[in-house]
Write an enzyme that holds these catalytic residues in place. Structure first.
Site, PDB file in Angstrom:
ATOM      1  N   ASN A   1     -13.124  -3.211   2.233  1.00 32.99           N
ATOM      2  CA  ASN A   1     -14.073  -2.118   2.362  1.00 32.99           C
ATOM      3  C   ASN A   1     -15.041  -2.160   1.181  1.00 32.99           C
ATOM      4  O   ASN A   1     -14.627  -2.395   0.043  1.00 32.99           O
ATOM      5  CB  ASN A   1     -13.327  -0.777   2.357  1.00 32.99           C
ATOM      6  CG  ASN A   1     -12.397  -0.642   3.560  1.00 32.99           C
ATOM      7  OD1 ASN A   1     -12.691  -1.136   4.633  1.00 32.99           O
ATOM      8  ND2 ASN A   1     -11.272   0.033   3.361  1.00 32.99           N
TER       9      ASN A   1
ATOM     10  N   HIS B   1     -10.512  -5.069  -3.686  1.00 31.71           N
ATOM     11  CA  HIS B   1      -9.204  -5.327  -3.106  1.00 31.71           C
ATOM     12  C   HIS B   1      -9.345  -5.724  -1.647  1.00 31.71           C
ATOM     13  O   HIS B   1     -10.249  -5.274  -0.954  1.00 31.71           O
ATOM     14  CB  HIS B   1      -8.285  -4.107  -3.218  1.00 31.71           C
ATOM     15  CG  HIS B   1      -8.863  -2.841  -2.678  1.00 31.71           C
ATOM     16  ND1 HIS B   1      -9.768  -2.084  -3.390  1.00 31.71           N
ATOM     17  CD2 HIS B   1      -8.693  -2.193  -1.502  1.00 31.71           C
ATOM     18  CE1 HIS B   1     -10.110  -1.024  -2.663  1.00 31.71           C
ATOM     19  NE2 HIS B   1      -9.476  -1.077  -1.507  1.00 31.71           N
ATOM     20  N   MET B   2      -8.413  -6.544  -1.201  1.00 31.70           N
ATOM     21  CA  MET B   2      -8.326  -6.929   0.201  1.00 31.70           C
ATOM     22  C   MET B   2      -7.074  -6.288   0.788  1.00 31.70           C
ATOM     23  O   MET B   2      -6.001  -6.347   0.188  1.00 31.70           O
ATOM     24  CB  MET B   2      -8.260  -8.454   0.329  1.00 31.70           C
ATOM     25  CG  MET B   2      -8.180  -8.948   1.754  1.00 31.70           C
ATOM     26  SD  MET B   2      -8.216 -10.762   1.859  1.00 31.70           S
ATOM     27  CE  MET B   2      -9.969 -11.078   1.705  1.00 31.70           C
ATOM     28  N   HIS B   3      -7.227  -5.651   1.936  1.00 31.30           N
ATOM     29  CA  HIS B   3      -6.089  -5.141   2.694  1.00 31.30           C
ATOM     30  C   HIS B   3      -5.571  -6.263   3.575  1.00 31.30           C
ATOM     31  O   HIS B   3      -6.356  -6.936   4.245  1.00 31.30           O
ATOM     32  CB  HIS B   3      -6.500  -3.979   3.609  1.00 31.30           C
ATOM     33  CG  HIS B   3      -7.064  -2.786   2.912  1.00 31.30           C
ATOM     34  ND1 HIS B   3      -6.370  -1.605   2.771  1.00 31.30           N
ATOM     35  CD2 HIS B   3      -8.259  -2.576   2.314  1.00 31.30           C
ATOM     36  CE1 HIS B   3      -7.114  -0.725   2.122  1.00 31.30           C
ATOM     37  NE2 HIS B   3      -8.274  -1.288   1.840  1.00 31.30           N
TER      38      HIS B   3
ATOM     39  N   ASP C   1       0.841  -1.192   0.000  1.00 25.64           N
ATOM     40  CA  ASP C   1       0.000   0.000   0.000  1.00 25.64           C
ATOM     41  C   ASP C   1       0.886   1.255   0.000  1.00 25.64           C
ATOM     42  O   ASP C   1       1.893   1.322   0.709  1.00 25.64           O
ATOM     43  CB  ASP C   1      -0.930   0.008   1.219  1.00 25.64           C
ATOM     44  CG  ASP C   1      -2.073   1.010   1.074  1.00 25.64           C
ATOM     45  OD1 ASP C   1      -3.221   0.552   0.935  1.00 25.64           O
ATOM     46  OD2 ASP C   1      -1.824   2.239   1.083  1.00 25.64           O
ATOM     47  N   ILE C   2       0.494   2.253  -0.786  1.00 28.23           N
ATOM     48  CA  ILE C   2       1.291   3.474  -0.922  1.00 28.23           C
ATOM     49  C   ILE C   2       1.224   4.332   0.345  1.00 28.23           C
ATOM     50  O   ILE C   2       2.104   5.174   0.582  1.00 28.23           O
ATOM     51  CB  ILE C   2       0.803   4.261  -2.166  1.00 28.23           C
ATOM     52  CG1 ILE C   2       1.902   5.157  -2.707  1.00 28.23           C
ATOM     53  CG2 ILE C   2      -0.466   5.039  -1.873  1.00 28.23           C
ATOM     54  CD1 ILE C   2       1.580   5.747  -4.080  1.00 28.23           C
TER      55      ILE C   2
HETATM   56  P1  AMP Z   1      -9.915   1.578   0.056  1.00 26.02           P
HETATM   57  O1  AMP Z   1     -10.125   2.742   0.951  1.00 26.02           O
HETATM   58  O2  AMP Z   1     -10.325   0.278   0.664  1.00 26.02           O
HETATM   59  O3  AMP Z   1     -10.496   1.800  -1.339  1.00 26.02           O
HETATM   60  O4  AMP Z   1      -8.347   1.430  -0.096  1.00 26.02           O
HETATM   61  C1  AMP Z   1      -7.583   1.927  -1.136  1.00 26.02           C
HETATM   62  C2  AMP Z   1      -6.141   1.755  -0.743  1.00 26.02           C
HETATM   63  O5  AMP Z   1      -5.324   1.881  -1.892  1.00 26.02           O
HETATM   64  C3  AMP Z   1      -5.642   2.818   0.251  1.00 26.02           C
HETATM   65  O6  AMP Z   1      -5.108   2.175   1.407  1.00 26.02           O
HETATM   66  C4  AMP Z   1      -4.560   3.562  -0.538  1.00 26.02           C
HETATM   67  O7  AMP Z   1      -3.471   3.978   0.271  1.00 26.02           O
HETATM   68  C5  AMP Z   1      -4.144   2.531  -1.555  1.00 26.02           C
HETATM   69  N1  AMP Z   1      -3.574   3.078  -2.786  1.00 26.02           N
HETATM   70  C6  AMP Z   1      -4.054   4.082  -3.544  1.00 26.02           C
HETATM   71  N2  AMP Z   1      -3.277   4.289  -4.621  1.00 26.02           N
HETATM   72  C7  AMP Z   1      -2.282   3.380  -4.547  1.00 26.02           C
HETATM   73  C8  AMP Z   1      -1.140   3.074  -5.363  1.00 26.02           C
HETATM   74  N3  AMP Z   1      -0.877   3.766  -6.484  1.00 26.02           N
HETATM   75  N4  AMP Z   1      -0.307   2.091  -4.964  1.00 26.02           N
HETATM   76  C9  AMP Z   1      -0.564   1.399  -3.822  1.00 26.02           C
HETATM   77  N5  AMP Z   1      -1.632   1.623  -3.024  1.00 26.02           N
HETATM   78  C10 AMP Z   1      -2.459   2.601  -3.377  1.00 26.02           C
END
Ligand code: AMP
Ligand code: ZN
Length: 115
Positions: free
Chosen positions: A88, A101-103, A31-32
């Site tokens: 989410n 996506h899964m965190h 995650d960024i």
């Molecule tokens: P959500 O709130 O569940 O949609 O999570 C989206 C996640 O994607 C967040 O934790 C962001 O930090 C992550 N994210 C957004 N852009 C990028 C990227 N370019 N590379 C890696 N993670 C990202």
């Protein structure tokens, strides 16, 4: 591939990512904006907007993602210590990127607050 989807662009290599794991169905990358020492995003390569859009055409995808959880947690060395997975869904669930996506979070003792 969905136009203007950040995660589809990561799958295609149009946006760089720190890849953790990949197979033919799934990609995992750091995650960024990490919320824990280990914070990996696991996605299907196919564009599926939300958890609610998993229909019989891609019924196997959650199994593929859960297999990737096993791989990623071992790669990151947190499989035995423990970790948390989160999906989410839609606005009040905190979904910002509409590509399923899964965190995977770990590397510390996680707090229990749900926001
Ligand atoms: P959500 O709130 O569940 O949609 O999570 C989206 C996640 O994607 C967040 O934790 C962001 O930090 C992550 N994210 C957004 N852009 C990028 C990227 N370019 N590379 C890696 N993670 C990202
Ligand atoms: Zn997408």
């Amino acid at each position: 591939m969905a136009e203007d989807c950040i995660f589809c662009k990561i799958v295609n290599g149009d946006i760089p990512s720190r890849k953790v794991y990949e197979d033919d169905k799934v990609l995992a990358f750091d995650d960024i904006n990490p919320m824990a020492p280990v914070h990996v995003i696991i996605i299907p390569k196919q564009h599926i907007p939300t958890l609610l859009d998993i229909d019989p055409d891609h019924a196997d995808i959650m199994g593929d993602i859960l297999s990737a959880v096993r791989e990623v947690s071992a790669i990151k060395g947190i499989d035995q210590k423990g970790f948390r997975t989160v999906i989410n869904c839609n606005e009040e669930g905190g979904q910002v990127i509409f590509h399923l996506h899964m965190h995977l979070l770990g590397g510390t003792r996680l707090r229990d607050d749900l926001g």
